[in-house]
Each structure stands twice: as structure tokens, then as C-alpha cells.
Design a protein around this motif. Structure first.
Motif, PDB file in Angstrom:
ATOM      1  N   UNK A 170       0.832  -1.206   0.000  1.00 17.61           N
ATOM      2  CA  UNK A 170       0.000   0.000   0.000  1.00 17.61           C
ATOM      3  C   UNK A 170       0.866   1.257   0.000  1.00 17.61           C
ATOM      4  N   UNK A 171       1.874   1.274   0.850  1.00 16.58           N
ATOM      5  CA  UNK A 171       2.783   2.427   0.913  1.00 16.58           C
ATOM      6  C   UNK A 171       3.555   2.572  -0.394  1.00 16.58           C
ATOM      7  N   UNK A 172       4.006   1.445  -0.942  1.00 15.65           N
ATOM      8  CA  UNK A 172       4.738   1.487  -2.210  1.00 15.65           C
ATOM      9  C   UNK A 172       3.863   2.051  -3.328  1.00 15.65           C
ATOM     10  N   UNK A 173       2.597   1.650  -3.355  1.00 14.25           N
ATOM     11  CA  UNK A 173       1.672   2.158  -4.370  1.00 14.25           C
ATOM     12  C   UNK A 173       1.397   3.641  -4.178  1.00 14.25           C
ATOM     13  N   UNK A 174       1.341   4.081  -2.924  1.00 12.60           N
ATOM     14  CA  UNK A 174       1.149   5.504  -2.645  1.00 12.60           C
ATOM     15  C   UNK A 174       2.325   6.321  -3.177  1.00 12.60           C
ATOM     16  N   UNK A 175       3.522   5.855  -2.911  1.00  9.15           N
ATOM     17  CA  UNK A 175       4.716   6.557  -3.407  1.00  9.15           C
ATOM     18  C   UNK A 175       4.745   6.543  -4.932  1.00  9.15           C
ATOM     19  N   UNK A 176       4.412   5.390  -5.505  1.00  6.57           N
ATOM     20  CA  UNK A 176       4.384   5.288  -6.964  1.00  6.57           C
ATOM     21  C   UNK A 176       3.373   6.255  -7.561  1.00  6.57           C
ATOM     22  N   UNK A 177       2.223   6.395  -6.908  1.00  4.68           N
ATOM     23  CA  UNK A 177       1.190   7.299  -7.407  1.00  4.68           C
ATOM     24  C   UNK A 177       1.645   8.748  -7.455  1.00  4.68           C
ATOM     25  N   UNK A 178       2.516   9.122  -6.544  1.00  2.00           N
ATOM     26  CA  UNK A 178       3.040  10.494  -6.532  1.00  2.00           C
ATOM     27  C   UNK A 178       3.908  10.755  -7.761  1.00  2.00           C
ATOM     28  N   UNK A 179       4.652   9.739  -8.175  1.00  2.00           N
ATOM     29  CA  UNK A 179       5.622   9.928  -9.256  1.00  2.00           C
ATOM     30  C   UNK A 179       5.073   9.592 -10.645  1.00  2.00           C
ATOM     31  N   UNK A 180       3.952   8.889 -10.720  1.00  2.00           N
ATOM     32  CA  UNK A 180       3.429   8.502 -12.033  1.00  2.00           C
ATOM     33  C   UNK A 180       3.185   9.693 -12.962  1.00  2.00           C
ATOM     34  N   UNK A 181       2.518  10.768 -12.502  1.00  3.43           N
ATOM     35  CA  UNK A 181       2.328  11.911 -13.410  1.00  3.43           C
ATOM     36  C   UNK A 181       3.648  12.540 -13.853  1.00  3.43           C
ATOM     37  N   UNK A 182       4.613  12.574 -12.950  1.00  7.02           N
ATOM     38  CA  UNK A 182       5.908  13.167 -13.293  1.00  7.02           C
ATOM     39  C   UNK A 182       6.652  12.331 -14.321  1.00  7.02           C
TER      40      UNK A 182
END
Length: 537
Positions: A480-492
Motif C-alpha cells: 500500500x505504501x509502495x503504491x502511494x509513493x508510486x502514485x506520486x511519481x506517475x504523473x511526473x
């Protein structure tokens, strides 16, 4: 005239088969679930027919637009079907599954049942419509038949033969439909292959580079397909009704496994037909119109007629179980207000009435936006998954969930998904932040269940003392935490199209972590949580 004569002749055959099937549907149980007497052969035929026909319309159209990578849509359906058989058939059969709305009503009360039945009643005609539109497009191009005529004729025939013998009618009729559909596909593939030999080189030069790429449709589309169909594995009511009607779990699973092998061919052939149509007739706006126009160029008249019959058989294959399944929820769970009647004649009348209502809805939907099949799919899946997926997972995994939370989650998910789509003018492809409304509706529904259950049970939940559950909970928290971090960087990273799936998976892993890490105080032992072939308790 020849085509009309053959259709009438084939219609008589279907009605004769249904009349024969009526002998095996003398009780309410036999009418609704075959009396749980289906063998491997019945399950194999019905699953192959249903999923094979489901693939072909979407794949022809997608392959015409995007190339050979359309076959992954079929692969995603096969994976979903295998998940149902391997992991969900046994628990659903053990709890006496009939419909999703009935299941939710048993667990969470009449309000949950009514909301689920209403959503299923609204959305299943949408799912049933796609192959009818494909057949109508073919017959319009080849014979000039109008769309309303084909829609009305197809739905009326389905209503008549299904109302005779219920699920047993489907078991008999789908044999003939699958045979005709397979022959039609084979003939179409043969002449399409021959036709591509004479394709002008200038047509090939106009095709995009990604057209012959196995992943040319794009990673985001592939993710939506697989995500959509994996969610569908929890809410695939028509499939559950069929395989749960097997004599036992082993026979149901075997029928699905055998079907999955055969379905590989049904995933490849329609994709090839769409590609061939694009190579030979590149000027149409969609594949469902281009393919019959292309076939008129490369095939003789008898082949065109035979393929047309196959297209119509495909419409019947897909339309019938969807209408019957939707009518089961609409009629028995919503219209049958007392939910007490098990009278065979009354059940037959309710199902027939519900199928008539759904037939009218198919015609209205198709005439309202006949060229927007992709949007109808978005709309239907968003509403159905928002109302069914989260509550069904709760039935299977979390005994602490209560009625009020479930009802609120269903309504909130449906409204959120539809509202998200409405922001961009009910588009089939353009969504706020690139997030498909299916992820929004299903994700919010699951989040409401999670938060609502914790609030309602704040004095009745405790951390589990079972070490295995706590370890698995920690694993899901990590993801869950990994997906949260990934979600922050996906648009970038210019992968914003993955953001919706990422957020949904984050909510889903948080949900699983919470289920595993908590238990009700009064429980002497927590309800087992299945993880593959292991049971953690």
C-alpha cells in the motif's frame, strides 16, 4: 430472401430445443439453476459460447483501430474466468449462490438487495447489447436491415426461448449457437486471409507502426482490460450462475479449464478479422462496419450469408445469459417484493416480465447512442462494479461489515463513478486526470466500506493475535505504501494513465491489510482468509 429463410429455419430449431429443455425445468430450482445437475460438457459449452462471443465484437473493433494487440482483451477474459473457477466457485457454491443481489440481500438486508438488483437490472442490458449491435451492423451493411428491427427480433427471440426452460434452455440452445458461431468465424477467417494477399501496398503504408505490435494498444488500455475483467471475476453473475449449477465443484472447474484452452482460438481469430478489415478496407470509422464491407469484397455470397448467421448466433449467445441473469436479479430480487414465492409459475412470469423490460432497455440504449459502444461499456462497468465488487468482497472476507455501511458504499460508488464520467461530458476515453471512472466508483465504494466498518465497529474490533495474519497484513501495508509513493511519481514520469489503477490497488491492499489485522472482540476464532491454496487462520 435466402438469409431471412435461414434465420426463420434456425429460429424454429432454437424454439424446438427450448421446448425440449422445458421438460427438465419443472421446478423453480431447475428453471433457475438447472437443479444443480450440469455436467462438465454443459459448463464447457456454455462458458466457451459466452466468453467466445463476448470477445469477438470488442476485438474486431479494437483490432481495426489498434491492430493485433486487441487479442489481449480475450486473454484478460480467459484469466478472469480461471480466477472464478480456481478461487471463487467453491465459496460461492457453498453459500448457495443464485444472484449477486440475492447474496448481498442475505447478508446485508433488503436495502442492499434492492440497490444491487436495480443496478444489475440497469447495467446487464448494456452488456447484452454489444453483440446485438455487432450483428445489426453486419446485417445493415450486407442486407440493409434497420437497427431497430434486428434489436427487437433478437431480444424477442431470446425472451421466448429462455422463458420456456430457463437455464436448461440456455444449456441446449447454446450448443447450436456455438456451432453456428464457430463455423461463421472459420469461414470469415478463411476468406479474410485470402483477401489480405491482394491488399494494395499503399494500404499497408498508411498503417501506424504499432498496428502489428503485440502491445500496440498501449499499456494503459491493457491495464484497464485486465483490471476490469479481474474485478468482473467478483461480480460475473452470469458466469457464476452457470458454473455453480454444476453437479459439483470439480465438474464446474473442469468445464471452465477446458473452455479456457479452446477460448485461446476465439481470442486470436476476431483480432485477425479486425486487422484484415483494416488492411483491406481502411476508410470506415469502426471495425464493426468495416468488416462486413470488406467481406463483401473478398467472399462469395454463400460465405457472406453463413458469416451473417454466425454473427447473429453470437448475438444470441451473449444476449441470452445476460438477459436471463439480469432478469433473475430484477424479477426475483426487486419485483418480487416479499421474496417469499418459490412457485414455479410465478417465477417464470417474473423472469419473463423482467426479460421483456430488459429487452426494451436494450433497444432504447442502442438507439440512444448507437455509435458509442465504448462509452456504454464504461458506463455499465462503472455502475455495476461500484455497486457489486466491494460488497461481494466484504461478504467473502470481512464479517464485521454492516448493512448501513454497505448500502452507503453502493450508492456513493455509483454516484461517484457516474459523476466522474460526467465531468468530461460522458466521454468514453477522456477522464479527469486520466482516471477511468471504473476505478473511481469501485475504489470509493471499497474505501467507504473500510472506513465505515472501522467507525461502526470502533468498540467491537481488536488487533488480531494470529501471527500469520499479522505477517500478511504487514505485507499488504508495505504494498500500500509502495503504491502511494508510486502514485506520486506517475504523473511526473508521464504515466498518468496508470494513476487510477494505482489508487484502486492502494485502497484494495489497505482493505486486505485491515481485514487481516483485525477481528471482532466476541469472536473466539477469526474467519479464515484464503490466500491461494493456503488458509490463514
Amino acid at each position: 430472401m435466402l438469409f431471412l429463410f435461414l434465420i426463420l429455419l434456425y429460429t424454429c430449431l432454437l424454439l424446438l430445443l427450448s421446448q425440449f429443455a422445458k421438460r427438465r425445468a419443472q421446478t423453480a430450482s431447475q428453471f433457475m439453476d438447472g437443479g444443480r445437475r450440469f455436467g462438465v460438457w454443459n459448463v464447457f459449452i456454455m462458458m466457451t459460447a459466452m466468453w467466445g462471443s463476448s470477445m469477438f465484437a470488442v476485438e474486431i473493433d479494437t483490432a481495426y483501430q489498434s491492430g493485433i494487440s486487441a487479442l489481449w482483451y480475450g486473454v484478460s477474459i480467459i484469466v478472469s474466468s480461471l480466477v472464478v473457477a480456481a478461487f471463487l466457485l467453491k465459496p460461492f457454491r457453498n453459500i448457495g449462490y443464485l444472484t449477486s443481489s440475492h447474496l448481498l440481500g442475505q447478508k446485508y438486508g433488503n436495502k442492499a438487495r434492492d440497490v444491487a438488483a436495480l443496478v444489475i437490472g440497469i447495467t446487464f442490458p448494456i452488456f447484452a447489447m454489444k453483440n446485438v449491435l455487432a450483428a445489426a451492423s453486419y446485417l445493415h451493411v450486407i442486407l440493409g436491415w434497420s437497427l431497430p428491427i434486428v434489436l427487437i427480433a433478437t431480444t424477442l427471440l431470446v425472451i421466448i426461448y429462455v422463458s420456456l426452460g430457463g437455464l436448461w434452455s440456455l444449456a441446449y440452445v447454446q450448443v447450436a449457437n456455438l456451432l453456428l458461431f464457430t463455423v461463421g468465424l472459420g469461414v470469415a477467417a478463411y476468406f479474410s486471409f485470402r483477401g489480405t494477399r491482394s491488399v494494395h501496398v499503399t494500404h499497408l503504408q498508411t498503417l501506424p507502426v504499432s498496428f502489428h505490435d503485440l502491445f500496440g494498444v498501449g499499456a494503459s488500455t491493457l491495464l484497464v482490460w485486465f483490471g476490469m475483467n479481474l474485478l468482473n471475476s467478483v461480480s460475473a453473475q452470469a458466469e457464476f450462475q452457470t458454473i455453480a449449477s454444476a453437479k459439483n465443484v470439480k465438474k464446474g472447474k473442469m468445464g471452465v479449464y477446458l473452455s479456457s484452452v479452446v477460448l485461446i482460438a476465439f481470442a486470436v481469430v476476431p483480432a485477425w478479422l479486425g486487422v484484415a478489415a483494416r488492411m483491406g478496407h481502411p476508410l470506415q470509422k469502426n471495425g464493426l462496419l468495416a468488416f462486413p464491407a470488406y467481406l463483401k469484397i473478398v467472399a462469395p455470397h454463400w460465405a457472406i450469408v453463413l458469416v451473417g448467421l454466425g454473427f447473429w448466433a453470437s448475438a444470441l449467445i451473449w444476449c441470452a445469459p445476460l438477459m436471463f441473469s439480469g432478469a433473475s436479479s430484477l424479477g426475483l430480487d426487486l419485483l418480487n417484493r416479499k421474496s417469499l414465492s418459490h412457485n414455479h409459475d410465478r417465477i417464470r412470469r417474473l423472469v419473463r416480465l423482467s426479460m421483456l423490460i430488459q429487452g426494451m432497455m436494450i433497444v432504447l440504449y442502442a438507439l440512444a447512442r448507437p455509435g458509442d459502444l465504448a462509452w456504454w461499456a464504461v458506463f455499465g462497468l462503472t455502475l455495476r462494479n461500484a455497486a457489486i465488487v466491494g460488497p461481494t468482497l466484504s461478504v467473502l472476507l470481512w464479517p464485521a461489515v454492516r448493512e448501513k455501511t454497505i448500502v452507503f458504499s453502493m450508492i456513493a460508488g455509483v454516484l461517484a463513478g457516474f459523476g466522474w464520467n460526467a465531468v468530461t461530458g460522458l466521454s468514453a476515453t477522456v477522464f479527469p486526470f486520466g482516471i477511468n471512472p471504473m476505478w473511481v466508483g469501485s475504489g470509493l465504494s471499497l474505501l467507504v466500506i473500510l472506513l465505515g466498518t472501522l467507525i461502526e465497529n470502533r468498540d467491537n474490533l481488536q488487533w488480531t493475535a494470529v501471527k500469520a495474519r499479522r505477517r500478511w497484513s504487514a505485507v499488504f501495508i508495505f504494498f500500500c505504501v509502495a503504491l502511494l509513493i508510486l502514485g506520486v511519481y506517475l504523473p511526473k514520469l508521464h504515466f498518468q494513465s496508470f494513476l487510477g489503477a494505482d489508487l484502486f490497488l492502494m485502497i484494495f491492499t489497505l482493505f486486505l491489510a485491515t481485514v487481516l489485522s483485525t477481528e471482532r472482540i466476541q469472536d473466539t476464532s477469526p474467519v479464515p482468509f484464503s490466500m491461494g491454496n493456503r488458509v490463514l487462520s
